[in-house]
Design a protein around this motif. Structure first.
Motif: not given
Length: 285
Positions: A134-148
């Motif tokens: 799997w591609r790694f994006l984060s272990d600590e922060f899921g950075v969710l865009d509030t608009e998209s």
């Protein structure tokens, strides 16, 4: 030495004269840092040695914006101080997005989100999935865009603790930094994501599945769906800034809960959890 570190959703500039610390950064951030100062940074820190006359031995302090927001650490623990300190600073400053306390991995730009409280096995599971392809994006922060509604990568090393160090460190392809014994969180070592994940740190992904993991030693695999209302509540609870964002955060979390099915798994072995997650992800396609 001063360097800029491009994490994807954020950037950090760090300065330090400590040779051992800089060598550790070279290992863990080998694919996404550069010497010097690239200009704007979300967080700027300096790791500097404390006064030499300290009773408790040589120490290191983290400075940011002309202040020391944390107690000093032993001089040979500059890396844990940098990692925990920058995580804390990023959590205070990245309020353009909802910051989920979650591991995030992806397949073909579709994301699996693993929100969890400390001690749930989130970091171990995130790293194991990454090593499984799997591609790694984060272990600590899921950075969710509030608009998209998309998730942005925030590529920092994963902090593995105690038994997880041997479990992940013993797998083919794992790159870990040194083990720091007896820290405030036990023994700690940092896992570096692979080069392909770092190269894709500017590419957001679409949420596809939410899994709330819970590791319990000796437990048989249990997998149950989570209703949307409960998933939304739990996502909000596993967020650094949900309350701070008010209605904006509420709407973003609600949209995530409506679009990505949620499950809870309890497991006692990665060999059980990984196939279960693969099956759930396939059904969510």
């Amino acid at each position: 030495m001063q360097r800029s570190i491009d994490l994807g959703a954020a950037s950090v500039v760090v300065r330090s004269p400590l040779r051992e610390f800089n060598a550790q950064l070279d290992l863990l951030y080998r694919d996404h840092s550069q010497a010097g100062d690239s200009g704007f940074a979300d967080v700027r820190v300096a790791l500097l040695p404390g006064p030499p006359w300290r009773v408790w031995g040589p120490q290191v302090r983290l400075w940011s914006e002309a202040s020391c927001p944390f107690d000093p650490y032993p001089l040979d623990s500059a890396l844990p101080l940098f990692e925990w300190g920058t995580n804390w600073l990023l959590a205070q400053r990245l309020n353009a997005h909802v910051l989920l306390h979650a591991g995030v991995v992806a397949r073909e730009d579709r994301a699996l989100i693993l929100p969890a409280a400390p001690g749930s096995g989130k970091s171990t599971l995130t790293c194991a999935l990454h090593l499984a392809g799997w591609r790694f994006l984060s272990d600590e922060f899921g950075v969710l865009d509030t608009e998209s509604g998309l998730l942005h990568p925030l590529l920092k090393p994963a902090a593995l603790k105690n038994r997880s160090i041997d479990i992940i460190g013993g797998q083919p392809g794992a790159v870990l930094g040194p083990v720091f014994a007896g820290t405030r969180k036990g023994d700690v070592a940092h896992f570096a994501p692979d080069r392909a994940s770092v190269a894709a740190r500017r590419r957001p992904v679409t949420p596809a599945l939410v899994v709330f993991p819970r590791y319990r030693e000796g437990a048989a695999l249990r997998c149950e769906p989570v209703r949307r209302a409960e998933a939304a509540m739990r996502l909000g609870l596993n967020s650094f800034n949900y309350r701070k964002l008010g209605p904006v955060g509420f709407d973003a979390i609600l949209r995530l809960a409506r679009t990505a099915p949620a499950w809870e798994i309890e497991y006692g072995a990665l060999a059980d959890a990984l196939p279960c997650i693969e099956q759930l992800f396939g059904k969510a396609s």
